[in-house]
Design a protein around this motif. Structure first.
Motif, PDB file in Angstrom:
ATOM      1  N   ASP A 138     146.865  -7.276 -51.458  1.00  0.00           N
ATOM      2  CA  ASP A 138     147.515  -6.512 -52.534  1.00  0.00           C
ATOM      3  C   ASP A 138     148.881  -7.124 -52.863  1.00  0.00           C
ATOM      4  OD1 ASP A 138     148.203  -4.522 -54.353  1.00  0.00           O
ATOM      5  OD2 ASP A 138     148.851  -3.122 -52.796  1.00  0.00           O
ATOM      6  N   ASN A 175     151.228  -5.265 -55.261  1.00  0.00           N
ATOM      7  CA  ASN A 175     151.703  -3.953 -54.784  1.00  0.00           C
ATOM      8  C   ASN A 175     151.222  -2.773 -55.620  1.00  0.00           C
ATOM      9  OD1 ASN A 175     153.211  -5.042 -52.578  1.00  0.00           O
ATOM     10  ND2 ASN A 175     154.740  -5.707 -54.070  1.00  0.00           N
ATOM     11  N   THR A 176     149.948  -2.784 -55.957  1.00  0.00           N
ATOM     12  CA  THR A 176     149.386  -1.679 -56.733  1.00  0.00           C
ATOM     13  C   THR A 176     148.764  -0.615 -55.832  1.00  0.00           C
ATOM     14  OG1 THR A 176     147.248  -2.779 -56.929  1.00  0.00           O
ATOM     15  CG2 THR A 176     148.857  -3.165 -58.710  1.00  0.00           C
ATOM     16  N   ILE A 190     143.118  -3.322 -54.005  1.00  0.00           N
ATOM     17  CA  ILE A 190     142.683  -4.716 -54.122  1.00  0.00           C
ATOM     18  C   ILE A 190     141.778  -4.800 -55.339  1.00  0.00           C
ATOM     19  CG2 ILE A 190     141.409  -6.597 -53.038  1.00  0.00           C
ATOM     20  CD1 ILE A 190     142.155  -5.330 -50.315  1.00  0.00           C
ATOM     21  N   ASN A 199     142.886  -9.896 -57.170  1.00  0.00           N
ATOM     22  CA  ASN A 199     143.429 -10.085 -55.814  1.00  0.00           C
ATOM     23  C   ASN A 199     142.408 -10.760 -54.904  1.00  0.00           C
ATOM     24  OD1 ASN A 199     144.771  -6.798 -56.096  1.00  0.00           O
ATOM     25  ND2 ASN A 199     145.996  -8.649 -56.232  1.00  0.00           N
ATOM     26  N   ASN A 254     140.872   0.693 -52.364  1.00  0.00           N
ATOM     27  CA  ASN A 254     142.134   1.261 -51.878  1.00  0.00           C
ATOM     28  C   ASN A 254     142.252   1.066 -50.364  1.00  0.00           C
ATOM     29  OD1 ASN A 254     140.758   3.413 -50.555  1.00  0.00           O
ATOM     30  ND2 ASN A 254     140.770   4.609 -52.447  1.00  0.00           N
TER      31      ASN A 254
END
Length: 184
Positions: free
Chosen positions: A116, A119-120, A123, A127, A160
């Motif tokens: 990630d 930085n959301t 993935i 990514n 996530n």
């Protein structure tokens, strides 16, 4: 002293230059952390803490435990809840499964963070493709999408932290997933 830890050198200081696993499967650093948490409540230095301080000792290690969980630990150890004290070895026996679980989760989430890079908190296909390329993996877009689809439990098109953790744990022990509702 419990039979499981008889002869254990858990109270002796860690040997220099070694990060060896102890008999319980914890490294010296984890054992030191446990010892420090225990010593916060062992005010008389007798290597025992009051059972009423057990919850706080767990909290000092970053674990939230309920009274019912503590009762179950006593049952699992064949220890009478009415006995007012816990020895260091008993505390180690109680906290070890949580320490081992915590370490593996932390490590898995560190790997998640490497994927990630934007930085959301998820993935994405982008990514995953970047990491595959960096590792020299020759995967097609279809194969990468299949990986995402397999891990994506909530159907939002990304992986996530929980989904990533679940996939990584599945690799460690496939039997962890035996109660999955997808299997039957």
């Amino acid at each position: 002293m419990s039979k499981k830890f008889a002869g254990s050198s858990a109270l002796s200081p860690p040997k220099r230059g070694r990060a060896a696993k102890t008999k319980q499967g914890l490294d010296d650093e984890s054992m030191e952390e446990i010892k420090e948490a225990f010593n916060l409540f062992d005010t008389e230095g007798k290597s025992i803490i009051d059972v009423r301080e057990l919850k706080a000792a767990f909290r000092a290690l970053g674990f939230q435990v309920k009274k019912a969980e503590i009762r179950q630990m006593f049952v699992d150890m064949d220890k009478d809840l009415a006995s007012a004290s816990i020895t260091f070895d008993e505390f180690v026996e109680m906290v070890t499964p949580r320490m081992l679980s915590r370490d593996s989760r932390e490590e898995i989430l560190k790997v998640f963070a490497l994927f990630d890079d934007d930085n959301t908190g998820a993935i994405s296909f982008k990514n995953l493709k970047r990491v595959a390329n960096e590792l020299g993996e020759n995967l097609t877009d279809e194969e990468l999408q299949e990986m995402i689809d397999e891990a994506d439990r909530d159907g939002d098109g990304v992986i996530n932290e929980e989904e990533f953790y679940r996939v990584m744990r599945k690799r460690e022990n496939p039997l962890d997933e035996i109660d999955s509702d997808d299997d039957f």
